[in-house]
Design a protein around this motif. Structure first.
Motif, PDB file in Angstrom:
ATOM      1  N   ASP A 214       0.848  -1.191   0.000  1.00  0.00           N
ATOM      2  CA  ASP A 214       0.000   0.000   0.000  1.00  0.00           C
ATOM      3  C   ASP A 214       0.886   1.244   0.000  1.00  0.00           C
ATOM      4  OD1 ASP A 214      -1.874   1.971   0.318  1.00  0.00           O
ATOM      5  OD2 ASP A 214      -2.576   1.301   2.288  1.00  0.00           O
ATOM      6  N   LEU A 215       0.858   2.002  -1.095  1.00  0.00           N
ATOM      7  CA  LEU A 215       1.706   3.186  -1.220  1.00  0.00           C
ATOM      8  C   LEU A 215       1.069   4.428  -0.603  1.00  0.00           C
ATOM      9  CD1 LEU A 215       2.931   2.603  -4.877  1.00  0.00           C
ATOM     10  CD2 LEU A 215       4.129   2.069  -2.746  1.00  0.00           C
ATOM     11  N   ALA A 216      -0.161   4.304  -0.129  1.00  0.00           N
ATOM     12  CA  ALA A 216      -0.801   5.422   0.564  1.00  0.00           C
ATOM     13  C   ALA A 216      -0.489   5.415   2.052  1.00  0.00           C
ATOM     14  CB  ALA A 216      -2.315   5.364   0.352  1.00  0.00           C
ATOM     15  N   SER A 217       0.139   4.339   2.524  1.00  0.00           N
ATOM     16  CA  SER A 217       0.449   4.210   3.945  1.00  0.00           C
ATOM     17  C   SER A 217       1.768   4.909   4.263  1.00  0.00           C
ATOM     18  CB  SER A 217       0.542   2.731   4.320  1.00  0.00           C
ATOM     19  OG  SER A 217       1.010   2.566   5.638  1.00  0.00           O
ATOM     20  N   PRO A 218       1.909   5.469   5.480  1.00  0.00           N
ATOM     21  CA  PRO A 218       3.174   6.119   5.855  1.00  0.00           C
ATOM     22  C   PRO A 218       4.303   5.132   6.139  1.00  0.00           C
ATOM     23  CG  PRO A 218       1.624   6.174   7.681  1.00  0.00           C
ATOM     24  CD  PRO A 218       0.867   5.649   6.508  1.00  0.00           C
ATOM     25  N   SER A 219       3.985   3.851   6.290  1.00  0.00           N
ATOM     26  CA  SER A 219       5.014   2.823   6.482  1.00  0.00           C
ATOM     27  C   SER A 219       4.722   1.656   5.548  1.00  0.00           C
ATOM     28  CB  SER A 219       5.055   2.345   7.939  1.00  0.00           C
ATOM     29  OG  SER A 219       3.825   1.749   8.294  1.00  0.00           O
ATOM     30  N   LEU A 220       5.765   0.954   5.167  1.00  0.00           N
ATOM     31  CA  LEU A 220       5.616  -0.148   4.225  1.00  0.00           C
ATOM     32  C   LEU A 220       5.186  -1.420   4.948  1.00  0.00           C
ATOM     33  CD1 LEU A 220       8.766   0.248   1.918  1.00  0.00           C
ATOM     34  CD2 LEU A 220       6.406   0.916   1.427  1.00  0.00           C
TER      35      LEU A 220
END
Length: 623
Positions: A214-220
């Protein structure tokens, strides 16, 4: 086939991606490309090294953008039914601007979404799909894991690539060794049994899965989703003739699909029923005038040579054979082992890998870019000797003693499998109390090693044990080394027996379809009998791509082996192997008669290959 690499990071890692390009150049010498994007807070890099197979024009170059420019793909492999998928998408109104299969795969992923598109694909693949509209990156591998894809993951960074050495280079620094993986290789001759690698922290994307980031999350974070599982459903009791025809039709169609190519094709021919069947199917599809480009490994030692059977098939097909003579000198043997261990990213398991390397070199010299292989036939059709033992064991457990005795007697009468039994090879499948006593060569670092159970577990069916070989114990390592040795010379290998339709049809079949009347692969032999010479269809011995490696290790290669087993070798310094026990075991091995005794050649070859691998990857290992 090609090479892919990429990263997701909170920093711009352009330099690492350019380094990856150079490391994997051998996988795709025809074209290369890099793409750098930013999605939210994340920097993304995608790199591709292309080996042109379908649509040789620049229209097939990657990274490739979707028609709307919002999504991108880097893709390694072939989806063989891309023409059928393209037709389905065209009926839905989509338009295409090339004849590339990559454009079709990208359109399918965008139109249906990965979760619905992947079950439609028939092929081998590893890809990274940047799904722009949904702010996510998708990684995926094919159902059997023919195409490789590795990753190194932390909360703020993800690196992925087709080869381990590429990730080692991109990440930098040194990695700890994975002692459990080393123990499986050294003590059980197992590789690729799970998603771990020889380097702690570097793992494989699981076969038959997609991984969502998820590239919208602040962490991978990585979310793993399976898209295919093998189900076991027995056919009706009266399905014999229908099953035979269905297996025959599916096999011919699996070969037909794998002949789609815009570059020359060939086949690895061993003279066994599997590779011979592929060769005759190729001729049936392409026509009698087609050049099949038969490639075979042969030996001057008649004990290990299969030229007799190779020539029988060649005469039936009226085709010449390009033979690779395995007669390199002892000094060359170690040079070859160094090369194949580097390309393989892991220690290799026998000189058969060198044979494959030399065959692929020959294919390149002849201008043959795509080569078909018979890998998977033994696992699919119970071709290995162990399957007869598992079958009789399962019958006895179920109380079917008369059937077990009848089965044993039929194989004894035919003199097919039982006469080839070897305790050296069989010992790893036996419970510990039945194994012959031998020296333990494990070093201090392997004291906590937990071995795999390789036999037939309680309540396990033969079909379930076959599935384990497809998923863990056999196919993963075979496809691993086939990928690396073919890519070392920028060749593409295709395996018809790994077609998922054949897997779904044949593995769930009851054992009586595969082990019958004293024959392994019974249903397939019957299906191919109208097309093959009887000497091949009903051939009793089994070899494959063999070489006289067991004798080489005792004689011609002995000085070199002793040098690699010297006191200062890395495997001893790192505590992986007990020096005195290994040297003593090697002395005992050298005193064994050919093909006799309790010490298997792999017991000696594996520590040899491990030491060679340690020296080649020394700069990446935390000492």
């Amino acid at each position: 086939m090609c090479g892919i690499a990429g990263f997701i990071s909170n920093n711009n890692n352009n330099l690492e991606l350019s380094q990856a390009e150079s490391i994997q150049k051998h996988r795709g010498p025809d074209a290369s490309g890099c793409l750098y994007l930013q999605v939210g807070d994340w920097h993304i890099g995608l790199a591709h090294q292309r080996l042109s197979i379908i649509d040789l024009s620049d229209a097939g170059n990657q990274p490739m953008a979707a028609a709307d420019g919002q999504s991108w793909i880097i893709y390694n492999g072939e989806v063989y039914n891309y023409l059928e998928i393209r037709a389905e998408l065209e009926q839905a109104g989509l338009q295409f601007h090339s004849t590339s299969d990559t454009e079709v795969i990208l359109a399918a992923l965008q139109y249906w979404g990965p979760e619905k598109a992947l079950p439609k694909f028939n092929g081998m693949w590893a890809f990274a799909y940047l799904d722009g509209p949904h702010n996510r990156l998708i990684l995926s591998r094919d159902r059997v894991g023919v195409k490789p894809l590795y990753y190194f993951f932390s909360e703020r960074q993800l690196y992925f690539a087709s080869e381990i050495k590429t990730i080692l280079t991109m990440v930098g620094g040194r990695f700890s060794l994975n002692y459990q993986v080393i123990g499986k290789y050294l003590l059980q001759s197992l590789l690729e049994t799970d998603n771990q690698t020889f380097f702690a922290g570097i793992a494989k994307v699981p076969a038959a899965h997609l991984v969502e980031i998820d590239l919208a999350s602040p962490s991978l974070s990585l979310t793993f989703k399976p898209y295919w599982r093998l189900h076991f459903a027995e056919p009706p009791n009266d399905a014999g003739e229908g099953i035979l025809k269905e297996v025959q039709d599916l096999f011919f169609d699996a070969v037909r699909l794998r002949l789609r190519s815009d570059v020359p094709l060939g086949i690895l021919l061993s003279g066994g029923v599997d590779s011979s069947a592929i060769a005759v199917a190729m001729q049936q599809v392409l026509g009698p005038g087609a050049n099949l480009n038969l490639l075979s490994a042969v030996s001057r030692d008649h004990r290990f040579d299969e030229s007799q059977y190779i020539d029988i098939v060649a005469r039936r097909l009226d085709q010449p054979v390009h033979k690779v003579m395995l007669d390199f000198q002892p000094s060359q043997a170690f040079d070859y082992l160094e090369k194949v261990c580097w390309f393989n990213d892991e220690p290799v398991y026998s000189f058969a890998v060198v044979s494959q390397y030399l065959l692929m070199q020959k294919a390149k010299e002849l201008g043959i870019t795509v080569v078909l292989s018979g890998q998977g036939g033994d696992e699919l059709l119970c071709g290995y000797k162990k399957y007869l033992g598992f079958y009789i064991q399962s019958l006895l457990r179920q109380g079917h003693i008369p059937t077990a005795l009848k089965t044993f007697w039929s194989f004894w009468r035919q003199d097919t499998v039982l006469g080839q039994f070897s305790i050296m090879e069989a010992k790893r499948y036996l419970p510990s109390f039945l194994r012959p006593q031998e020296l333990n060569i494990a070093g201090e670092k392997l004291k906590d090693f937990q071995p795999e159970i390789l036999g037939l577990s309680n309540n396990m069916t033969l079909q379930e044990r076959q599935a384990l070989d497809y998923q863990r114990f056999s196919i993963p390592i075979l496809t691993h080394f086939e990928d690396r040795m073919s890519m070392a010379w920028a060749r593409e290998l295709r395996e018809p027996f790994l077609d998922y339709r054949l897997i779904e049809k044949i593995i769930p079949l009851p054992p009586r379809y595969k082990l019958r009347h004293g024959w392994t692969k019974y249903i397939f032999r019957q299906a191919m009998a109208p097309f093959l010479p009887p000497e091949i269809t009903w051939r009793k011995d089994k070899q494959g791509f063999v070489n006289p490696q067991s004798e080489w290790l005792k004689h011609e290669l002995r000085p070199g082996v002793l040098d690699y087993f010297g006191q200062d070798s890395l495997m001893f310094k790192l505590g992986l192997v007990n020096h005195d026990n290994l040297r003593q075991k090697y002395r005992a091995y050298c005193q064994q008669s050919a093909l006799k005794g309790n010490i298997w050649l792999i017991d000696i070859f594996n520590p040899l290959a491990l030491e060679i691998w340690l020296r080649k990857f020394h700069d990446f290992i935390q000492l």
